[in-house]
Design a protein around this motif. Structure first.
Motif, PDB file in Angstrom:
ATOM      1  N   PRO A 158       0.828  -1.209   0.000  1.00 16.59           N
ATOM      2  CA  PRO A 158       0.000   0.000   0.000  1.00 16.59           C
ATOM      3  C   PRO A 158       0.859   1.255   0.000  1.00 16.59           C
ATOM      4  O   PRO A 158       2.040   1.202   0.374  1.00 16.59           O
ATOM      5  CB  PRO A 158      -0.798  -0.120   1.300  1.00 16.59           C
ATOM      6  CG  PRO A 158       0.085  -0.920   2.199  1.00 16.59           C
ATOM      7  CD  PRO A 158       0.801  -1.899   1.303  1.00 16.59           C
ATOM      8  N   PRO A 159       0.294   2.407  -0.396  1.00 13.63           N
ATOM      9  CA  PRO A 159       1.048   3.665  -0.393  1.00 13.63           C
ATOM     10  C   PRO A 159       1.114   4.283   0.999  1.00 13.63           C
ATOM     11  O   PRO A 159       0.714   5.428   1.215  1.00 13.63           O
ATOM     12  CB  PRO A 159       0.258   4.529  -1.377  1.00 13.63           C
ATOM     13  CG  PRO A 159      -1.143   4.052  -1.235  1.00 13.63           C
ATOM     14  CD  PRO A 159      -1.041   2.569  -0.993  1.00 13.63           C
ATOM     15  N   ALA A 160       1.605   3.516   1.951  1.00 12.45           N
ATOM     16  CA  ALA A 160       1.743   3.971   3.335  1.00 12.45           C
ATOM     17  C   ALA A 160       2.659   2.996   4.054  1.00 12.45           C
ATOM     18  O   ALA A 160       2.750   1.827   3.675  1.00 12.45           O
ATOM     19  CB  ALA A 160       0.382   4.025   4.027  1.00 12.45           C
ATOM     20  N   PHE A 161       3.343   3.481   5.087  1.00 11.90           N
ATOM     21  CA  PHE A 161       4.206   2.584   5.844  1.00 11.90           C
ATOM     22  C   PHE A 161       3.360   1.947   6.940  1.00 11.90           C
ATOM     23  O   PHE A 161       3.326   2.406   8.081  1.00 11.90           O
ATOM     24  CB  PHE A 161       5.401   3.340   6.408  1.00 11.90           C
ATOM     25  CG  PHE A 161       6.601   2.462   6.622  1.00 11.90           C
ATOM     26  CD1 PHE A 161       7.264   1.915   5.527  1.00 11.90           C
ATOM     27  CD2 PHE A 161       7.058   2.169   7.885  1.00 11.90           C
ATOM     28  CE1 PHE A 161       8.363   1.088   5.699  1.00 11.90           C
ATOM     29  CE2 PHE A 161       8.158   1.347   8.071  1.00 11.90           C
ATOM     30  CZ  PHE A 161       8.811   0.815   6.982  1.00 11.90           C
ATOM     31  N   SER A 162       2.672   0.892   6.568  1.00  8.11           N
ATOM     32  CA  SER A 162       1.645   0.261   7.393  1.00  8.11           C
ATOM     33  C   SER A 162       2.127  -1.091   7.901  1.00  8.11           C
ATOM     34  O   SER A 162       3.234  -1.546   7.587  1.00  8.11           O
ATOM     35  CB  SER A 162       0.392   0.074   6.553  1.00  8.11           C
ATOM     36  OG  SER A 162       0.688  -0.781   5.452  1.00  8.11           O
ATOM     37  N   ILE A 163       1.270  -1.750   8.673  1.00 11.81           N
ATOM     38  CA  ILE A 163       1.582  -3.110   9.121  1.00 11.81           C
ATOM     39  C   ILE A 163       1.832  -4.022   7.924  1.00 11.81           C
ATOM     40  O   ILE A 163       2.774  -4.812   7.920  1.00 11.81           O
ATOM     41  CB  ILE A 163       0.442  -3.657   9.996  1.00 11.81           C
ATOM     42  CG1 ILE A 163       0.410  -2.943  11.341  1.00 11.81           C
ATOM     43  CG2 ILE A 163       0.602  -5.170  10.219  1.00 11.81           C
ATOM     44  CD1 ILE A 163      -0.747  -3.337  12.229  1.00 11.81           C
ATOM     45  N   ALA A 164       1.000  -3.893   6.889  1.00 16.88           N
ATOM     46  CA  ALA A 164       1.168  -4.730   5.703  1.00 16.88           C
ATOM     47  C   ALA A 164       2.505  -4.456   5.019  1.00 16.88           C
ATOM     48  O   ALA A 164       3.198  -5.380   4.585  1.00 16.88           O
ATOM     49  CB  ALA A 164       0.013  -4.506   4.728  1.00 16.88           C
ATOM     50  N   SER A 165       2.877  -3.177   4.910  1.00 14.38           N
ATOM     51  CA  SER A 165       4.155  -2.823   4.279  1.00 14.38           C
ATOM     52  C   SER A 165       5.333  -3.351   5.080  1.00 14.38           C
ATOM     53  O   SER A 165       6.286  -3.912   4.521  1.00 14.38           O
ATOM     54  CB  SER A 165       4.277  -1.302   4.140  1.00 14.38           C
ATOM     55  OG  SER A 165       3.352  -0.795   3.224  1.00 14.38           O
ATOM     56  N   ILE A 166       5.294  -3.158   6.389  1.00 11.39           N
ATOM     57  CA  ILE A 166       6.397  -3.622   7.239  1.00 11.39           C
ATOM     58  C   ILE A 166       6.531  -5.131   7.157  1.00 11.39           C
ATOM     59  O   ILE A 166       7.634  -5.672   7.029  1.00 11.39           O
ATOM     60  CB  ILE A 166       6.180  -3.168   8.695  1.00 11.39           C
ATOM     61  CG1 ILE A 166       6.206  -1.641   8.784  1.00 11.39           C
ATOM     62  CG2 ILE A 166       7.253  -3.752   9.609  1.00 11.39           C
ATOM     63  CD1 ILE A 166       5.750  -1.098  10.124  1.00 11.39           C
ATOM     64  N   SER A 167       5.393  -5.838   7.203  1.00 13.24           N
ATOM     65  CA  SER A 167       5.412  -7.295   7.103  1.00 13.24           C
ATOM     66  C   SER A 167       5.996  -7.736   5.769  1.00 13.24           C
ATOM     67  O   SER A 167       6.784  -8.691   5.699  1.00 13.24           O
ATOM     68  CB  SER A 167       3.996  -7.842   7.280  1.00 13.24           C
ATOM     69  OG  SER A 167       3.998  -9.254   7.293  1.00 13.24           O
TER      70      SER A 167
END
Length: 267
Positions: A137-146
């Motif tokens: 996603p275009p954000a540093f989110s839980i999904a991105s970090i994972s």
């Protein structure tokens, strides 16, 4: 096996288009077994390949309601290319306290952060795929970090422009923070997308090649009308318009990327 996350904090830079075309080219032109993971709650990758978030989606894996990645994998019409879909239920993971209690042990947030690393390890154990491609996603989110924590390679699509360059330094800094948990992850390179003949665009790319702290791919992805039409048709541009500039550029970029992977493995 390579795990490639397509990452940028900005939307509209060709991130999803890069993910869906990379996965398709690896599967159809290199006969690789590819698992494409939609980690963006907007679900654009899922919609592109007409994959519904039923009977399960990536959120179910993060929440621990499914314990095996194969329960949420769905095939596409392209041989060797499967998808794990996403939808808006993934957005709830970004809200504090929204993850349910983990009945299998461990803190819910910690489980979510390691979910894609566990998935990658299971895929390797099963010898199920040659590549995992993750559309972040275009954000540093839980999904991105994972996703970053599970990756061998990070690709940063970048539309040449001042705002995009300004955000690049922050993104690289945040990726470096995740590297503490996975020192093996590397930024494979910045991929300049949506380029066209213009002195300002050329100047930005020259600046990037000179000043970027991470590699910049030689290949650029040109903007072209067939790209937009391919998206509307839900087909990779290499299938929709094989001789278009964007199709030829994506093929050239995949060749460049694979050459770098092979060189790295030989080293």
């Amino acid at each position: 096996m390579r795990t490639i996350s397509i990452v940028n904090l900005k939307g509209g830079v060709g991130k999803t288009v890069t993910a869906v075309n990379l996965a398709a080219i690896l599967a159809t032109e290199y006969a690789q077994r590819v698992l494409l993971i939609d980690a963006d709650h907007q679900g654009n990758t899922s919609k592109f390949y007409r994959i519904p978030a039923e009977p399960g989606s990536l959120a179910d894996l993060f929440e621990g309601t499914v314990m095996c990645y194969t329960d949420i994998v769905q095939p596409t019409i392209y041989r060797g290319l499967d998808v794990i879909p996403a939808d808006m239920s993934l957005a709830a993971l970004e809200l504090d306290g929204q993850l349910p209690e983990d009945v299998h042990g461990g803190l819910p947030r910690d489980r979510a952060l390691r979910a894609l690393t566990d998935l990658r390890d299971a895929v390797i154990e099963d010898d199920a795929y040659d590549f995992i491609v993750i559309d972040c996603p275009p954000a540093f989110s839980i999904a991105s970090i994972s996703a970053i924590a599970a990756s061998t390679d990070i690709v940063i699509p970048l539309m040449p422009g001042q705002f995009e360059i300004d955000g690049m330094a922050e993104l690289i800094q945040q990726i470096d923070g995740v590297r503490r948990t996975n020192p093996a992850v590397r930024i494979a390179g910045i991929l300049c997308t949506m380029t066209y003949r213009d002195e300002m665009v050329d100047e930005v790319i020259r600046w990037l090649r000179k000043h970027s702290p991470v590699p910049v791919f030689d290949t650029q992805i040109r903007w072209s009308k067939p790209m937009g039409r391919a998206v509307m048709a839900h087909e990779p541009v290499c299938e929709w318009s094989p001789t278009s500039g964007a199709a030829r550029d994506y093929r050239a970029w995949v060749r460049e990327y694979l050459g770098g992977v092979l060189d790295g493995e030989k080293a």
